[in-house]
Write a protein that holds these residues in place. Structure first.
Motif, mmCIF file in Angstrom:
data_model
loop_
_atom_site.group_PDB
_atom_site.id
_atom_site.type_symbol
_atom_site.label_atom_id
_atom_site.label_comp_id
_atom_site.label_asym_id
_atom_site.label_seq_id
_atom_site.Cartn_x
_atom_site.Cartn_y
_atom_site.Cartn_z
ATOM 1 N N THR A 1 0.630 5.867 -0.674
ATOM 2 C CA THR A 1 -0.148 7.075 -0.909
ATOM 3 C C THR A 1 0.494 7.840 -2.056
ATOM 4 O O THR A 1 1.708 8.070 -2.049
ATOM 5 C CB THR A 1 -0.176 7.955 0.360
ATOM 6 O OG1 THR A 1 -0.685 7.164 1.446
ATOM 7 C CG2 THR A 1 -1.049 9.171 0.168
ATOM 8 N N THR A 2 -0.308 8.208 -3.033
ATOM 9 C CA THR A 2 0.209 8.974 -4.173
ATOM 10 C C THR A 2 0.499 10.402 -3.740
ATOM 11 O O THR A 2 0.082 10.843 -2.665
ATOM 12 C CB THR A 2 -0.805 8.988 -5.328
ATOM 13 O OG1 THR A 2 -1.956 9.718 -4.906
ATOM 14 C CG2 THR A 2 -1.179 7.576 -5.749
ATOM 15 N N ALA B 1 -0.882 12.889 -4.798
ATOM 16 C CA ALA B 1 -2.174 13.575 -4.707
ATOM 17 C C ALA B 1 -2.926 13.194 -3.425
ATOM 18 O O ALA B 1 -4.018 13.698 -3.171
ATOM 19 C CB ALA B 1 -3.028 13.242 -5.923
ATOM 20 N N GLY B 2 -2.350 12.279 -2.636
ATOM 21 C CA GLY B 2 -2.976 11.881 -1.383
ATOM 22 C C GLY B 2 -3.923 10.692 -1.493
ATOM 23 O O GLY B 2 -4.591 10.339 -0.523
ATOM 24 N N ASP B 3 -3.995 10.062 -2.668
ATOM 25 C CA ASP B 3 -4.873 8.905 -2.853
ATOM 26 C C ASP B 3 -4.192 7.637 -2.340
ATOM 27 O O ASP B 3 -3.007 7.419 -2.570
ATOM 28 C CB ASP B 3 -5.208 8.718 -4.341
ATOM 29 C CG ASP B 3 -5.967 9.895 -4.910
ATOM 30 O OD1 ASP B 3 -6.786 10.471 -4.174
ATOM 31 O OD2 ASP B 3 -5.725 10.230 -6.089
ATOM 32 N N GLN B 4 -4.977 6.816 -1.659
ATOM 33 C CA GLN B 4 -4.476 5.523 -1.184
ATOM 34 C C GLN B 4 -4.517 4.524 -2.340
ATOM 35 O O GLN B 4 -5.517 4.417 -3.035
ATOM 36 C CB GLN B 4 -5.343 5.004 -0.034
ATOM 37 C CG GLN B 4 -5.275 5.860 1.221
ATOM 38 C CD GLN B 4 -3.931 5.727 1.920
ATOM 39 O OE1 GLN B 4 -3.390 4.635 2.029
ATOM 40 N NE2 GLN B 4 -3.392 6.840 2.364
ATOM 41 N N GLN B 5 -3.429 3.802 -2.517
ATOM 42 C CA GLN B 5 -3.332 2.781 -3.559
ATOM 43 C C GLN B 5 -2.924 1.458 -2.931
ATOM 44 O O GLN B 5 -2.254 1.429 -1.902
ATOM 45 C CB GLN B 5 -2.283 3.173 -4.612
ATOM 46 C CG GLN B 5 -2.581 4.463 -5.340
ATOM 47 C CD GLN B 5 -3.737 4.305 -6.301
ATOM 48 O OE1 GLN B 5 -3.844 3.322 -7.016
ATOM 49 N NE2 GLN B 5 -4.627 5.281 -6.309
ATOM 50 N N GLU B 6 -3.331 0.366 -3.569
ATOM 51 C CA GLU B 6 -2.921 -0.965 -3.129
ATOM 52 C C GLU B 6 -2.725 -1.843 -4.353
ATOM 53 O O GLU B 6 -3.492 -1.766 -5.309
ATOM 54 C CB GLU B 6 -3.963 -1.597 -2.206
ATOM 55 C CG GLU B 6 -3.561 -2.967 -1.704
ATOM 56 C CD GLU B 6 -4.532 -3.548 -0.693
ATOM 57 O OE1 GLU B 6 -4.222 -4.636 -0.180
ATOM 58 O OE2 GLU B 6 -5.580 -2.943 -0.424
ATOM 59 N N ARG C 1 0.851 -1.190 0.000
ATOM 60 C CA ARG C 1 0.000 0.000 0.000
ATOM 61 C C ARG C 1 0.883 1.236 0.000
ATOM 62 O O ARG C 1 1.952 1.242 0.602
ATOM 63 C CB ARG C 1 -0.885 0.009 1.244
ATOM 64 C CG ARG C 1 -1.895 -1.102 1.252
ATOM 65 C CD ARG C 1 -2.791 -1.004 2.494
ATOM 66 N NE ARG C 1 -3.723 -2.113 2.483
ATOM 67 C CZ ARG C 1 -3.687 -3.128 3.322
ATOM 68 N NH1 ARG C 1 -2.774 -3.172 4.268
ATOM 69 N NH2 ARG C 1 -4.563 -4.091 3.239
#
Length: 146
Positions: free
Chosen positions: A41-42, A44-49, A39
């Motif tokens: 965080t981009t 831009a603040g988006d969580q990714q997994e 996991r």
């Protein structure tokens, strides 16, 4: 002579119960589908997994232990070497796969009792009824039906 190292280490969860089969010579082989995730965080603040799936192959006694104790969802530590195989499918097409040939497996909180360590290279006596673990190469493993 220079030495080299081929070592893979995974901690992940089983995506399915182990698939256990026997070779033509009766050697047991278990195939595990192990998921690892990361996991982040981009900017831009988006969580990714992202989840990666790994094919793990266990031989002989280690395969029997997997069959007996591991189930879908169990968390495992696996250590082994990366192997590449190719074969010709029934349709005549060449197929390729990448596998991790397990040399060590530790159940981490699985139904079989977390923390048990099973090795293909060193016999161990743990809290289980197993006194010998083997995962060596055997004659006939090249004639696997899968």
């Amino acid at each position: 002579m220079a030495r080299s190292l081929n070592k893979a280490t995974l901690i992940g969860n089983l995506g399915a119960d182990p698939e256990v089969r026997s070779t033509n010579t009766g050697t047991r082989v278990a195939t595990l589908s192990v998921a690892t995730s990361r996991r982040w965080t981009t900017r831009a603040g988006d969580q990714q997994e992202k989840t990666e799936w790994h094919r793990v192959v266990c031989w002989d006694r280690l395969a029997e232990i997997c069959e007996r104790y591991l189930r879908k969802g169990d968390r495992v530590y696996v250590e082994g070497r990366i192997e590449y195989r190719q074969w010709e499918g029934q349709d005549g097409q060449t197929r390729y796969t990448t596998e991790i040939r397990a040399l060590e497996m530790i159940m981490l909180g699985s139904s079989g009792g977390g923390g048990e360590s099973y090795s293909a290279t060193e016999p161990r006596q743990e809290r289980s009824d197993f006194s010998e673990f083997s995962n060596r190469s055997v004659a006939g493993e090249d004639d696997l039906p899968f």
